[in-house]
Design a protein around this motif. Structure first.
Motif: not given
Length: 152
Positions: A105-124
């Protein structure tokens, strides 16, 4: 054999006595006159100023050349620093992938699939803090970077 009074000659002062002891203060002869000393001082000062100003012009030319070189090479150095920064971010991401590859369930750049920064565009690009950036470096490297002003 004992010496008799007639055979021993006693050391006596010369006839007329010793010469008088000279205890009067004797001044040394002057090396040069005061006019010669002042003239020599003025000539040496003038020659010194001339050489200083001549050298100062050369130093100015060297400083201008150095400043021009720094101005010319600064964009290249900034670009190289940016490239190294992005390479280090890539190395950190690759190290995270390698370290967490067996965690389900680990995705690199996230915390167990949950994005760390929710208000920021993913391409930034989100710049990491010093602790995140130096996470795989020796602790001394982080301390040297964080407290660089103490070494000045």
């Amino acid at each position: 054999m004992a010496a008799t009074a007639e055979s021993v000659k006693q050391d006596m002062p010369p006839k007329g006595g010793y010469r008088k002891i000279n205890f009067a203060r004797v001044f040394p002869k002057p090396f040069a006159s005061s006019r010669a000393l002042v003239g020599t001082y003025m000539v040496c000062t003038g020659v010194g100023w001339y050489l200083y100003l001549l050298n100062d012009r050369q130093i100015d030319n060297y400083q201008i050349e150095s400043r021009n070189a720094i101005i010319a090479i600064s964009p290249l150095l900034d670009a190289e620093a940016d490239r190294e920064y992005l390479k280090q971010l890539r190395r950190n991401r690759d190290a995270e992938e390698k370290l967490m590859k067996n965690v389900k369930g680990w995705e690199t750049g996230t915390l167990y699939g949950e994005p760390i920064y929710k208000t920021v565009d993913s391409n930034k690009l989100i710049e990491p803090g010093l602790n995140e950036y130096y996470v795989h470096a020796p602790p001394k490297t982080l301390l040297d970077r964080a407290y660089w002003h103490k070494y000045l």
